[in-house]
Design a protein around this motif. Structure first.
Motif, mmCIF file in Angstrom:
data_model
loop_
_atom_site.group_PDB
_atom_site.id
_atom_site.type_symbol
_atom_site.label_atom_id
_atom_site.label_comp_id
_atom_site.label_asym_id
_atom_site.label_seq_id
_atom_site.Cartn_x
_atom_site.Cartn_y
_atom_site.Cartn_z
ATOM 1 N N TYR A 83 0.875 -1.168 0.000
ATOM 2 C CA TYR A 83 0.000 0.000 0.000
ATOM 3 C C TYR A 83 0.912 1.218 0.000
ATOM 4 N N GLY A 84 0.884 1.985 -1.051
ATOM 5 C CA GLY A 84 1.789 3.132 -1.165
ATOM 6 C C GLY A 84 3.217 2.652 -0.993
ATOM 7 N N PRO A 85 3.951 3.294 -0.078
ATOM 8 C CA PRO A 85 5.337 2.889 0.126
ATOM 9 C C PRO A 85 5.441 1.673 1.054
ATOM 10 N N ASN A 86 4.328 1.270 1.681
ATOM 11 C CA ASN A 86 4.388 0.204 2.688
ATOM 12 C C ASN A 86 4.262 -1.162 2.049
ATOM 13 N N THR B 283 -3.545 -6.209 12.770
ATOM 14 C CA THR B 283 -2.093 -6.109 12.661
ATOM 15 C C THR B 283 -1.671 -5.741 11.239
ATOM 16 N N ALA B 284 -2.290 -6.411 10.272
ATOM 17 C CA ALA B 284 -1.953 -6.132 8.875
ATOM 18 C C ALA B 284 -2.300 -4.691 8.546
ATOM 19 N N ALA B 285 -3.469 -4.219 9.042
ATOM 20 C CA ALA B 285 -3.898 -2.845 8.781
ATOM 21 C C ALA B 285 -2.893 -1.859 9.364
ATOM 22 N N GLU B 286 -2.441 -2.121 10.587
ATOM 23 C CA GLU B 286 -1.493 -1.201 11.226
ATOM 24 C C GLU B 286 -0.197 -1.116 10.438
ATOM 25 N N ASN B 287 0.235 -2.251 9.942
ATOM 26 C CA ASN B 287 1.510 -2.251 9.235
ATOM 27 C C ASN B 287 1.421 -1.639 7.846
ATOM 28 N N LEU B 288 0.251 -1.710 7.255
ATOM 29 C CA LEU B 288 0.116 -1.156 5.908
ATOM 30 C C LEU B 288 -0.390 0.283 5.926
ATOM 31 N N PHE B 289 -1.308 0.569 6.849
ATOM 32 C CA PHE B 289 -1.984 1.863 6.799
ATOM 33 C C PHE B 289 -1.605 2.795 7.939
ATOM 34 N N GLY B 290 -0.921 2.271 8.965
ATOM 35 C CA GLY B 290 -0.625 3.132 10.117
ATOM 36 C C GLY B 290 -1.924 3.600 10.723
ATOM 37 N N ASP B 291 -2.084 4.919 10.856
ATOM 38 C CA ASP B 291 -3.289 5.456 11.476
ATOM 39 C C ASP B 291 -4.430 5.662 10.484
#
Ligand SMILES: Nc1ncnc2c1ncn2[C@@H]1O[C@H](COP(=O)(O)OP(=O)(O)O)[C@@H](O)[C@H]1O
Ligand SMILES: [Mg+2]
Lengths: 406, 233
Positions: free
Chosen positions: A111-114, A158-166
């Motif tokens: 996702y983007g740079p992540n 967890t996946a959301a936090e790692n890809l999207f942060g906040d």
């Protein structure tokens, strides 16, 4: 009266600090060990209960492959013996709440740079029901999404936090192996599974999408596993038989032939794991209690020495009017104070130890009021029990004999 | 006639020794009335301490009877005997027998713990008694920091703290020099003046002269019992 005696007991203990400390040490270690062991045991029990309830209730898991006593002919999930149609047939069985074909795997997600490698579960909406997994924001996908192999995904915390942060992931587009996927919803938090994996580090996508676009398969229509949920726990054994019979019939297995699938009652496995954790933690507590007993014997030993050393003091006290029960109380109080103070220190050490264990190993510990109360009660009882004999010995001394003692 | 404080009838006491039974007291008879000051005399080994221990309810006679204030001691249980030692009798030992880990005031107050007095009351009574024996300024000292004479005064204060009407003292001046001994004796004189009955063991004539009556023991028997002759002018 009581206060005066407490003061005296305290002073008597203060006159031989090293000895008092060493006597106390037995209690400190005993109580510390009990508290620590109970904290670890209860923590383990709690963790297992958590993962059992996160697993979903009354679950069966079916894996493709042979069960063979004569060696593994094909690894579980390696054969292509289970089909989506099997899952649908199972879902029709009486006593089955839901059945979902599952294609598990993992892939790099961008996702983007992540960039994040996460578990990907290809399945049908029934899977969420079977595992009592809910969508907290956005919406779940439907059977028609599965039929048309839509590129949509549900995302775990967890996946959301790692890809999207906040950022709010709902509606965003991610890429799985170059294909764009729209995040349709976020999943409720599950925590650790029984084998210690983070269940929230995952994406759930339609089965067909997973098979055709992400992982690819040479056997469309076959799946590696099926999750099935029974309506109640009581009927699970009979449902297990029905499922086996159904699959054997569908796979045209003749009598005497091995099953070409594994069927496990996950709930039963989980319950027996919970039971063995419970027994384990009880054992830990019991072993720790032995050190409490040893501590108690240490107290008795020192109290006996103390009574002998203070025979003359006892004589003097009797000469000025101490009754048997006064002397008994005096020595009993000393033993109780030693064990209770030792217990308090032990509690402190046990609790700190438990917190350290949690900090450094990450295993959860639980310090319950109950275990503290039990440790405290046992310590006081040990003090009374092991203090009583020496105290009674002191109280039953003959005044004149005690006075003559040099 | 008024009932005596102490009435002893045909009292005997034997000790079990490796050489068999040893009679330390043999048919002793004695009555002591309220307000008397009696010196018990006799050579070493004549049974004086054995006798005093029985009077003090620390030991039990083998034979005979002992009436304290009219009631027979033989019938009493352990707790009742402890109560007598606490309230009725004040015992003073040759070796002072103070508890070394307690301050002087606490030593004096100790008997009061066993009759359930509150802290405040105990402290007041202890101070009162310490000033009576002239040691008010030493209340917080430890016993090993004061002289033998002072220690014996503390022991006397402790014996008096529960206001007993009877003081038993077994060679209270035995460990003291004669000057200090005389000081202790004037304290006993004073107490006797206040009406407290005093029975005191000694083998020094100078000490015995303070008593109004002298009872002599020899080999476990009373061999004489007479009023003290007036000192030579
Ligand atoms: N506990 C005892 N066991 C055996 N003999 C004892 C005991 N106490 C005293 N005696 C003996 O009894 C006798 C009288 O002792 P005691 O009353 O102490 O005499 P006194 O005080 O006049 O010196 C002595 O011969 C002594 O050895
Ligand atoms: Mg003697």
């Amino acid at each position: 009266m009581m206060l005066a005696m407490l003061g005296e007991a305290w002073r008597a203990m203060g006159t031989n600090r090293l000895r008092t400390f060493l006597t106390m040490l037995g209690m400190v270690i005993g109580v510390g060990a009990v508290v620590l062991m109970m904290a670890i045991g209860q923590g383990a029990q709690y963790a297992i209960k958590q993962s059992i309830s996160s697993m979903g209730s009354n679950l069966f898991i079916l894996l493709a492959g042979h069960t063979s006593s004569g060696g593994v002919r094909s690894g579980s999930g390696g054969a292509h013996t289970l089909t989506v149609d099997d899952a649908e047939a199972i879902a029709e069985l009486p006593g089955i709440q839901a059945a979902a074909p599952v294609h598990p795997g993992s892939a790099q997600v961008i996702y983007g740079p992540n960039n994040w490698n996460t578990a990907i579960i290809g399945t049908t909406p029934a899977y969420l029901d079977a595992r009592s997994w809910t969508v907290t924001s956005g919406s779940a996908f439907t059977d028609s999404d599965v039929r048309s192999a839509t590129r949509i995904a549900l995302i775990g915390k967890t996946a959301a936090e790692n890809l999207f942060g906040d950022e709010d992931p709902v509606g965003k587009t991610i890429r799985i192996r170059q294909s764009p996927f729209v995040i349709l919803g976020t999943l409720s938090v599950k925590g650790q599974s029984m084998d210690g994996r983070d269940q929230d580090d995952t994406l759930i996508i339609p089965l067909t999408t997973a098979q055709r676009q992400v992982f690819g398969t040479d056997f469309p229509g076959s799946v590696r596993m099926i999750m099935a949920q029974a309506t109640t726990q009581e009927i699970m054994p009979s449902v297990e038989k029905d499922m086996t019979a159904l699959l054997r019939q569908r796979h045209r297995l003749r009598e005497g032939m091995d099953n070409d699938f594994f069927l496990r009652n996950l709930t039963a496995v989980a319950n027996s794991a919970a039971e063995s954790t419970r027994i384990m933690s009880m054992l830990l507590g019991a072993i720790a209690s032995v050190s409490l007993l040893v501590g108690g014997i240490g107290i008795m030993n020192i109290m006996l020495v103390s009574v002998t050393e203070r025979t003359r003091e006892i004589g003097i006290r009797m000469a000025i009017g101490a009754r048997e029960r006064d002397i008994l109380m005096q020595f009993l109080l000393e033993a109780i104070i030693i064990s209770v103070v030792g217990c308090l220190i032990g509690l402190l050490l046990g609790i700190s130890g438990a917190l350290l264990v949690e900090m450094f190993t990450g295993t959860s510990v639980i310090i319950s009021f109950g275990s503290v109360a039990v440790a405290f009660g046992v310590a006081a009882t040990v003090g009374i029990f092991f203090g009583f004999y020496p105290a009674r010995k002191a109280a039953q001394l003959d005044p004149i004999e005690a006075l003559r003692y040099q | 006639m008024k009932e005596p404080v102490i009435r002893i009838e045909e009292l005997g006491k034997s000790y079990q020794t490796s050489a068999g039974e040893f009679p330390a007291l043999k048919s002793v008879n004695l009555s002591i009335t309220s307000g008397e000051f009696v010196a018990i005399m006799g050579p070493s080994g004549s049974g004086k301490s054995t006798f005093m221990n029985i009077l003090g309810c620390l030991d039990k006679p083998s034979t005979g009877r002992y009436f304290l204030n009219g009631s027979s001691i033989a019938e009493l249980g352990k707790d009742e005997l402890a109560l007598l030692r606490n309230r009725t009798i004040g015992f003073v030992f040759q070796g002072f027998n103070l508890l070394p880990r307690m301050s002087i005031a606490e030593n004096v107050a100790l008997p009061l713990i066993y009759c359930g007095l509150e802290h405040e009351e105990r402290r007041n009574r202890a101070r009162e008694l310490l000033s009576k024996v002239g040691l008010a300024s030493h209340a917080e000292s430890m016993p090993n920091k004061i002289s033998g004479g002072q220690q014996q005064r503390v022991a006397i204060a402790r014996a008096l703290v529960n206001r007993p009407r009877l003081i038993l003292a077994d060679e209270p001046t035995g460990n003291l020099d004669s000057k200090t001994g005389q000081e202790i004796m004037s304290l006993f004189d004073e107490l006797n003046h206040e009406g407290i009955t005093i029975i005191l063991v000694t083998h020094e004539e100078d000490i015995a002269r303070h008593a109004k009556r002298q009872v002599r023991f020899l080999d476990g028997r009373i061999i004489s019992d007479e009023l003290t002759r007036e000192t030579m002018p």
